[in-house]
Scaffold this motif. Sequence first.
Motif, PDB file in Angstrom:
ATOM      1  N   LEU A  36       0.814  -1.217   0.000  1.00 11.18           N
ATOM      2  CA  LEU A  36       0.000   0.000   0.000  1.00 11.18           C
ATOM      3  C   LEU A  36       0.848   1.267   0.000  1.00 11.18           C
ATOM      4  N   THR A  37       1.982   1.229   0.676  1.00 12.65           N
ATOM      5  CA  THR A  37       2.837   2.411   0.744  1.00 12.65           C
ATOM      6  C   THR A  37       3.701   2.571  -0.504  1.00 12.65           C
ATOM      7  N   GLY A  38       3.828   1.508  -1.281  1.00 14.11           N
ATOM      8  CA  GLY A  38       4.660   1.556  -2.479  1.00 14.11           C
ATOM      9  C   GLY A  38       6.135   1.344  -2.202  1.00 14.11           C
ATOM     10  N   ALA A  39       6.475   0.943  -0.996  1.00 14.31           N
ATOM     11  CA  ALA A  39       7.885   0.738  -0.638  1.00 14.31           C
ATOM     12  C   ALA A  39       8.538  -0.335  -1.497  1.00 14.31           C
ATOM     13  N   HIS A  40       7.756  -1.289  -1.962  1.00 18.17           N
ATOM     14  CA  HIS A  40       8.304  -2.364  -2.789  1.00 18.17           C
ATOM     15  C   HIS A  40       8.733  -1.868  -4.171  1.00 18.17           C
ATOM     16  N   LYS A  41       8.259  -0.702  -4.570  1.00 18.26           N
ATOM     17  CA  LYS A  41       8.620  -0.151  -5.879  1.00 18.26           C
ATOM     18  C   LYS A  41       9.960   0.576  -5.843  1.00 18.26           C
ATOM     19  N   THR A  42      10.344   1.068  -4.686  1.00 21.90           N
ATOM     20  CA  THR A  42      11.566   1.859  -4.586  1.00 21.90           C
ATOM     21  C   THR A  42      12.736   1.106  -3.964  1.00 21.90           C
ATOM     22  N   SER A  43      12.460  -0.031  -3.326  1.00 20.41           N
ATOM     23  CA  SER A  43      13.516  -0.758  -2.622  1.00 20.41           C
ATOM     24  C   SER A  43      13.539  -2.233  -3.049  1.00 20.41           C
TER      25      SER A  43
END
Length: 126
Positions: A36-43
């Motif tokens: 939901l936070t999109g952290a998987h897209k940047t890390s």
Amino acid sequence: DFSFNAPTAGVADPQDVAANKGMAILSYILFFVPLLTGAHKTSPFVRFHVNQGTVLFVASLVYSIALNVIRTTISFVIPWQIWSIFNLVFSLLGLVPLVLLIFGVINAANGTLKQLPVIGGLSIIK
């Protein structure tokens, strides 16, 4: 998209680990929060652990349903005295997802990209 080609064990970027270790650990407890936070897209570190946490959740759900279907089916077939032994075995087998969750949290806390045993090779999040 679902495949069996998840990244193998490796070393994560130390800066990525330092900045995202908490989110990677959270990936096993509440796998959807990093999604939901999109952290998987940047890390890449978080993406790896979100994938492992999501695979663990799906596998745990399937495992639980299968175990309960088998447990219910067997309960009608075998005598009560033997059933208590089977029930104990099935209860202990129910701890397998918890053990895998602990492995995942330890791997994330240590900053490693180590796959979970048995199910770690599956890939859902790319």
